[in-house]
Write a protein that holds these residues in place. Structure first.
Motif, mmCIF file in Angstrom:
data_model
loop_
_atom_site.group_PDB
_atom_site.id
_atom_site.type_symbol
_atom_site.label_atom_id
_atom_site.label_comp_id
_atom_site.label_asym_id
_atom_site.label_seq_id
_atom_site.Cartn_x
_atom_site.Cartn_y
_atom_site.Cartn_z
ATOM 1 N N MET A 1 134.730 83.910 76.382
ATOM 2 C CA MET A 1 135.474 84.812 77.167
ATOM 3 C C MET A 1 135.198 84.108 78.730
ATOM 4 O O MET A 1 134.136 83.623 79.288
ATOM 5 N N ASP A 2 135.436 83.612 79.533
ATOM 6 C CA ASP A 2 136.140 82.929 80.965
ATOM 7 C C ASP A 2 135.800 83.640 81.829
ATOM 8 O O ASP A 2 136.862 84.621 82.175
ATOM 9 N N TYR A 3 134.493 83.728 82.661
ATOM 10 C CA TYR A 3 134.745 84.288 84.381
ATOM 11 C C TYR A 3 134.998 83.378 84.986
ATOM 12 O O TYR A 3 133.789 81.830 85.274
ATOM 13 N N VAL A 4 135.721 83.737 86.190
ATOM 14 C CA VAL A 4 134.991 83.452 87.372
ATOM 15 C C VAL A 4 133.611 83.138 87.922
ATOM 16 O O VAL A 4 133.099 82.142 88.473
ATOM 17 N N ILE A 5 133.724 84.600 87.701
ATOM 18 C CA ILE A 5 132.104 85.098 88.494
ATOM 19 C C ILE A 5 131.764 85.735 87.512
ATOM 20 O O ILE A 5 132.149 86.454 86.937
ATOM 21 N N GLU A 6 129.728 85.012 87.465
ATOM 22 C CA GLU A 6 129.242 86.110 86.881
ATOM 23 C C GLU A 6 127.629 85.941 88.362
ATOM 24 O O GLU A 6 127.011 85.035 88.376
ATOM 25 N N MET A 7 127.455 87.607 88.005
ATOM 26 C CA MET A 7 126.386 87.837 88.775
ATOM 27 C C MET A 7 125.798 88.643 87.518
ATOM 28 O O MET A 7 126.310 89.130 86.894
ATOM 29 N N LEU A 8 124.392 87.987 87.329
ATOM 30 C CA LEU A 8 123.590 88.389 86.426
ATOM 31 C C LEU A 8 122.050 88.937 86.728
ATOM 32 O O LEU A 8 121.767 88.410 87.538
ATOM 33 N N ASN A 9 121.942 90.162 86.208
ATOM 34 C CA ASN A 9 120.766 90.839 86.643
ATOM 35 C C ASN A 9 120.059 90.750 87.960
ATOM 36 O O ASN A 9 118.860 90.414 88.048
ATOM 37 N N ILE A 10 121.004 91.401 88.729
ATOM 38 C CA ILE A 10 120.655 90.532 90.165
ATOM 39 C C ILE A 10 119.831 91.785 91.064
ATOM 40 O O ILE A 10 120.182 92.929 90.486
ATOM 41 N N ARG A 11 118.659 91.587 91.364
ATOM 42 C CA ARG A 11 117.661 92.241 92.001
ATOM 43 C C ARG A 11 117.486 92.808 93.484
ATOM 44 O O ARG A 11 117.658 90.938 94.278
ATOM 45 N N LYS A 12 117.670 93.533 94.353
ATOM 46 C CA LYS A 12 118.259 92.479 96.197
ATOM 47 C C LYS A 12 117.245 94.418 96.885
ATOM 48 O O LYS A 12 117.634 95.284 96.307
ATOM 49 N N GLU A 13 116.001 93.942 97.461
ATOM 50 C CA GLU A 13 115.398 94.655 98.144
ATOM 51 C C GLU A 13 115.642 94.797 99.504
ATOM 52 O O GLU A 13 115.364 93.886 100.128
ATOM 53 N N PHE A 14 115.243 95.999 100.016
ATOM 54 C CA PHE A 14 115.033 96.247 101.680
ATOM 55 C C PHE A 14 114.074 96.970 101.618
ATOM 56 O O PHE A 14 113.108 97.524 101.104
ATOM 57 N N PRO A 15 113.691 96.798 103.142
ATOM 58 C CA PRO A 15 112.135 97.432 102.972
ATOM 59 C C PRO A 15 112.104 98.325 102.839
ATOM 60 O O PRO A 15 113.054 99.416 103.306
ATOM 61 N N GLY A 16 111.488 99.577 101.519
ATOM 62 C CA GLY A 16 111.525 100.931 101.461
ATOM 63 C C GLY A 16 112.445 100.990 100.356
ATOM 64 O O GLY A 16 112.456 102.305 100.317
ATOM 65 N N ILE A 17 112.984 100.381 100.262
ATOM 66 C CA ILE A 17 114.351 100.602 99.184
ATOM 67 C C ILE A 17 114.861 99.335 98.038
ATOM 68 O O ILE A 17 114.836 98.091 98.480
ATOM 69 N N VAL A 18 114.834 99.810 96.697
ATOM 70 C CA VAL A 18 115.367 98.604 96.689
ATOM 71 C C VAL A 18 116.925 98.974 96.161
ATOM 72 O O VAL A 18 117.224 99.605 95.674
ATOM 73 N N ALA A 19 117.896 97.534 96.657
ATOM 74 C CA ALA A 19 119.406 98.487 96.876
ATOM 75 C C ALA A 19 119.909 97.794 95.631
ATOM 76 O O ALA A 19 120.994 98.132 95.293
ATOM 77 N N ASN A 20 119.737 97.029 95.124
ATOM 78 C CA ASN A 20 120.779 96.854 93.748
ATOM 79 C C ASN A 20 118.551 96.116 92.504
ATOM 80 O O ASN A 20 118.199 95.430 92.833
ATOM 81 N N ASP A 21 119.850 96.216 91.526
ATOM 82 C CA ASP A 21 117.837 96.675 90.372
ATOM 83 C C ASP A 21 119.107 96.416 89.208
ATOM 84 O O ASP A 21 119.091 97.144 87.994
ATOM 85 N N ASP A 22 118.858 95.557 88.958
ATOM 86 C CA ASP A 22 119.310 94.673 87.829
ATOM 87 C C ASP A 22 120.532 95.103 87.788
ATOM 88 O O ASP A 22 121.377 95.927 86.609
ATOM 89 N N ILE A 23 121.515 94.866 88.035
ATOM 90 C CA ILE A 23 123.194 94.393 88.522
ATOM 91 C C ILE A 23 123.697 93.080 87.556
ATOM 92 O O ILE A 23 123.753 92.827 87.858
ATOM 93 N N THR A 24 124.884 93.934 86.911
ATOM 94 C CA THR A 24 125.184 92.712 86.316
ATOM 95 C C THR A 24 126.741 93.108 86.419
ATOM 96 O O THR A 24 127.184 93.911 86.033
ATOM 97 N N LEU A 25 127.610 91.849 87.224
ATOM 98 C CA LEU A 25 129.041 91.932 87.123
ATOM 99 C C LEU A 25 129.105 90.384 86.778
ATOM 100 O O LEU A 25 129.323 89.518 86.881
ATOM 101 N N GLN A 26 130.073 90.969 86.250
ATOM 102 C CA GLN A 26 131.609 89.644 85.637
ATOM 103 C C GLN A 26 132.648 89.927 85.664
ATOM 104 O O GLN A 26 133.485 90.701 84.903
ATOM 105 N N VAL A 27 133.075 89.022 86.736
ATOM 106 C CA VAL A 27 134.580 88.978 86.860
ATOM 107 C C VAL A 27 135.385 88.133 86.157
ATOM 108 O O VAL A 27 135.075 86.791 86.094
ATOM 109 N N GLN A 28 136.695 88.305 85.552
ATOM 110 C CA GLN A 28 137.667 87.118 85.013
ATOM 111 C C GLN A 28 138.940 87.116 85.568
ATOM 112 O O GLN A 28 138.756 87.314 86.582
ATOM 113 N N LYS A 29 138.779 85.984 85.511
ATOM 114 C CA LYS A 29 140.019 84.984 86.614
ATOM 115 C C LYS A 29 141.465 85.768 86.317
ATOM 116 O O LYS A 29 141.778 86.361 85.252
#
Ligand SMILES: Nc1ncnc2c1ncn2[C@@H]1O[C@H](COP(=O)(O)OP(=O)(O)OP(=O)(O)O)[C@@H](O)[C@H]1O
Ligand SMILES: [Mg+2]
Lengths: 348, 508
Positions: free
Chosen positions: B1-29
């Motif tokens: 399957m062809d994806y235009v966007i793939e965000m794989l296992n994203i993690r993003k922290e802010f001081p004192g908080i994990v805003a994104n913890d292992d998020i995967t998002l796959q979007v098709q055209k």
């Protein structure tokens, strides 16, 4: 990586270092030895007790004019009129100091109050115009500067003297002179004014951070719509901010009138104390403690610079360039901020 | 399957908080992909990562199958990613075209060639049926139009993938219909859209896939055809959600708020409220239904003291509050959840704790003799944050750092907590997730049951129908009909809101 607070300390520091470095490069380019130049500056500011005394004297009005600009800024106002408020404060202090006889201590306090009131009045006018008619404070304050200068000149000539260019010295009871300090600093012009300046720095910190009035002033500076929504009177706070700011500026003038010079004189141009206050406030991130530190830096540079031509042969103009560069770097502090963020992003 | 966007296992922290913890998002055209999650779940954060505003701590991003490093929004633009933020980023005093070309101005001999740009913008607008006037100033156009300008901006920069962060939260039902049409046209042209919304109906209506985030964690992606709103809601919150607000009938008593022949002009001097009469009784929720621009904003501002009325009478519990200053209105017992939380509701650069005392910082125990008592202020804030489930690292965090929905919860906590005689709620659930909406609605009803008067202004018919005890329809600056929610339906309300007096019942 960095909190905002750290940024507020780190960014000005880096700016200062960069400014000094750039100054060194310029000295090099013109064939002067930057090491000798900065050594001369250091000696000229802290080399012996006399220089130290003079530095303190120079720092004193800078603290107050810096506080004046910073205070208005915290309420969202750009008070370019500190210069004019300094002039009227100076004049008012000297007038009370020469025209009245009062007991010691009382006299000097009344003279200081007169200076603060005069500066406040000069701040009140642009504050009122902004609050009631929405006239931008920058325009009015600039005009008020010229009114202050020429009005002060004419009052000195025609009311306080008979056509003379300077007033008498203020009475000893009204003077801020500190003879014992002068003696231990080999007769520098140091005076008690620095106590006033530090007291005012504390006052500003206290008012802004601990009182309901300060809360309102900062709120209005931050978001006037939300302030109005929550029941604060935006116009009244604008006026109050300008009045207090002008008061600080008036006191800066009193430092010169009752301390450094002990008189007022006809002047063809501005004192620049007020304008330098803008740079001091900027460098001090508009906080009380920051302003004190920035004023110390400014005063040091100014006084130290006087020694550079004699000891290292560097012309004073170069020192003005260094100061200007530092301001430039601070003003573009957001670039440094941005570079930091970028750097820290990459580092992860 | 062809994806235009793939965000794989994203993690993003802010001081004192994990805003994104292992998020995967796959979007098709060519698909519209919904991103669903509670307030503060991390949706905007994830999209800001994709748009290059934040650098993730972990994970990788692929565009058209190639791994990319999106350093900043410029890189995102080059990769064909465009974003319309939750809170618009337009310069008020600039024209539509100037805003659109800002940062990539077409130049002719060193000067900006604005005429050429205008033509181009107008052509783009027509191509996608956006109906935007390229020469209008931003401050003169409606919020819905401003949003289209944001969409145009991304298209002008050649976006193939559009991120829309809660675009419908600020729109009226009519505008939402139009936006949905626009989105469908865009995907027909081969664009892909990531849509953040709290409205499950919209997801069911236009989206192909839906990725769900719960408290920063990726829960999974579902096919919209194979799911239903109830399942989506429970996936998002992690428990069963109640859609219809449980409401016992109120027992209204005497009149609390009484408005007689009120007239209010807007800032341009045009009369927007034209002799309005309305009563709200103690112990009832009166809902004002109406299409945006029929004087609701001016009415609320006049009642709360933000705007002077030109004539009329307003009283609360028999005391006149007509043309009082905001503080006097507050002290008379009125609380106000403002429509625009960033403009009126919050000091964004102040700690959230201090935002909780905006109207009563000058009273004991928050201060005494003009000196603030921060210990008390923050104690209070802590308890409000807990009671109203405001998600924030702590009470010292700047209001700006809270997610949109949590900012709104903080305002509601502040206003409801004062237990006012009259609570004016303007669009109180705008941008809130279903769980939070349920909570706010139950709070409004709780206030009513304490025999307070509640005036609810909302463009959401569902909200008006579910919460109100009585509905007043506002059209062209007047109340043209009053109906009971159980005796009407959306269709009748829709007609009334369009200015047609009810035929069934005649004049109300
Ligand atoms: N710049 C920031 N600094 C610190 N914390 C932040 C920042 N931005 C977001 N957060 C925190 O990260 C979490 C996720 O926020 P985010 O804005 O992504 O939520 P959201 O899913 O978009 O919510 P909403 O539906 O309310 O808009 C929240 O707890 C928020 O407080
Ligand atoms: Mg968000």
């Amino acid at each position: 990586m960095f909190s905002n607070r750290t940024f507020n300390i780190v960014v000005p520091l880096i700016s200062v270092v960069l400014g000094l470095l750039a100054g060194a490069l310029i000295m090099l380019a013109f064939g002067y030895n930057p090491v000798a130049g900065y050594a001369a500056m250091w000696n000229g500011a802290f080399g012996d007790a006399y220089f130290l005394g003079e530095t303190v004297r120079q720092v004193t009005p800078y603290v107050l004019s810096g506080l004046a600009v910073a205070f208005a800024m915290r309420a969202g106002l750009l008070n370019i009129g500190v210069e004019g408020q300094v002039i009227v404060g100076w004049l008012a202090a000297v007038w009370v100091g020469t025209a009245f006889g009062m007991p010691p201590v009382v006299h000097v306090i009344v003279a200081l109050l007169a200076a603060a009131v005069a500066g406040s009045l000069w701040g009140f006018v642009p504050g009122l115009l902004k609050a009631k008619l929405g006239v931008h404070e920058v325009i009015v304050t600039i005009m008020m500067n010229y009114i202050a200068l020429y009005l002060s000149n004419s009052i000195i000539r025609s009311l306080m003297t008979d056509g003379s260019d300077r007033t008498d010295n203020v009475a000893e009871t009204a003077s801020l002179a500190a003879p014992w300090l002068r003696e231990i600093t080999f007769f520098s012009r140091i005076h008690y004014g620095f106590v006033v300046a530090l007291l005012m720095a504390f006052t500003m910190w206290f008012v802004l951070n601990k009182t309901t009035r300060g809360f309102e002033l900062r709120a209005v500076g931050s978001n006037p719509f939300a302030s109005e929504y929550s029941g604060m009177k935006v116009g009244r706070n604008i006026i109050i901010a300008m009045v207090i700011s002008g008061g600080f500026a008036g006191l800066a003038g009193a430092m010169e009138g009752l301390g450094t010079f002990q008189y007022a004189s006809v002047s063809s141009g501005f004192t620049n104390i007020g304008f330098d206050g803008i740079a001091v406030a900027l460098l001090g991130a508009n906080t009380a403690i920051g302003v004190v530190l920035a004023a110390i830096l400014f005063g040091t540079l100014k006084i130290g610079a006087l020694n550079m031509p004699t000891e290292a042969g560097v012309p004073t103009e170069l020192v003005d360039i260094v100061i200007a560069l530092i301001i430039l770097f601070v003003a573009s502090g957001y670039i440094i901020r941005w570079a930091f963020l970028k750097f820290s992003k990459e580092g992860k | 399957m062809d994806y235009v966007i793939e965000m794989l296992n994203i993690r993003k922290e802010f001081p004192g908080i994990v805003a994104n913890d292992d998020i995967t998002l796959q979007v098709q055209k060519g698909e519209i992909h919904a991103l669903l999650g509670e307030n503060g779940a991390g949706k905007s954060t994830l999209m800001n990562v994709l748009f290059g505003l934040y650098k993730p701590e972990k994970g990788s991003i692929k565009v058209n199958g190639k791994e990319v490093n999106i350093e900043d929004p410029n890189v995102a633009n080059e990769l064909g990613i465009g974003m319309v933020h939750q809170h618009f980023m337009l310069v008020d005093t600039f024209t539509v075209t100037e805003n659109i070309v800002l940062g990539s101005e077409p130049s002719k001999a060193g000067t900006v060639d604005i005429k050429a740009a205008e033509k181009e913008v107008q052509a783009l607008s027509e191509k996608y049926g956006l109906n935007v006037d390229a020469t209008a100033k931003i401050r003169d156009i409606s919020v819905g139009m401003q949003q289209r300008v944001e969409i145009l901006k991304t298209l002008y920069r050649g976006a193939e993938i559009l991120i829309l962060d809660e675009p419908t939260a600020v729109l009226t039902p009519q505008e939402i219909k139009e936006l949905i049409q626009i989105m469908q046209d865009l995907v027909k042209e081969g664009k892909s859209i990531i849509l953040i919304t709290h409205k499950l109906k919209e997801i069911m209506q236009v989206c192909d896939k839906c990725t769900i985030i719960r408290k920063g964690k990726g829960i999974g992606t579902v096919d919209v055809n194979e799911t239903n709103p109830t399942e989506l809601a429970s996936l998002m919150v992690g428990r069963e959600v109640n859609f219809k607000t449980d409401k016992t009938p109120g027992s209204p008593t005497e009149t609390a708020l009484s408005i007689k022949d009120l007239r209010v002009k807007d800032s341009r001097g045009v009369e927007m409220v034209k002799g309005l009469n309305l009563d709200v009784r103690k112990g009832e929720i009166l809902g004002i239904a109406g299409v945006d621009g029929n004087g609701q904003t001016e009415l609320v501002e006049a009642l709360t003291g933000l705007k002077k009325s030109s004539s009329g009478q307003v009283s609360l519990n028999n005391n006149s509050i007509y043309n009082l200053e905001p503080r006097k209105v507050t002290e008379a017992g009125v609380a106000h959840i403002p429509q625009d939380r960033h403009k009126h509701g919050l000091l964004l650069d102040f700690p959230i704790g201090e935002n909780m005392v905006l109207q009563n910082y000058y009273m004991e125990p928050n201060s005494k003799n003009g000196i603030l008592n921060f210990k008390k202020i923050y104690e209070k804030a802590r308890s409000l944050i807990k009671e109203y489930d405001v998600r924030t690292p702590d009470e010292y965090t700047k209001a700006r750092a809270l997610s949109g929905g949590n900012q709104q919860k903080a305002i509601i906590a502040r206003e409801v907590d004062r237990s006012p005689d009259l609570l004016i709620a303007a669009q109180p659930t705008r941008g809130l997730d279903v769980g939070a909406i349920e909570f706010i609605h139950s709070k409004l009803i709780e206030e009513r049951d304490k025999q307070r008067a509640v005036l609810l202004v909302s463009f959401e018919l569902d909200e008006i129908m579910n919460v109100s005890d009585r509905i007043a329809v506002m059209f062209d600056g007047q109340i043209i009909a009053e109906v009971k929610p159980e005796e009407t339906d959306e269709q009748e309300l829709g007609l009334l809101m369009a200015g047609r007096k009810s035929e069934k019942r005649g004049e109300a």
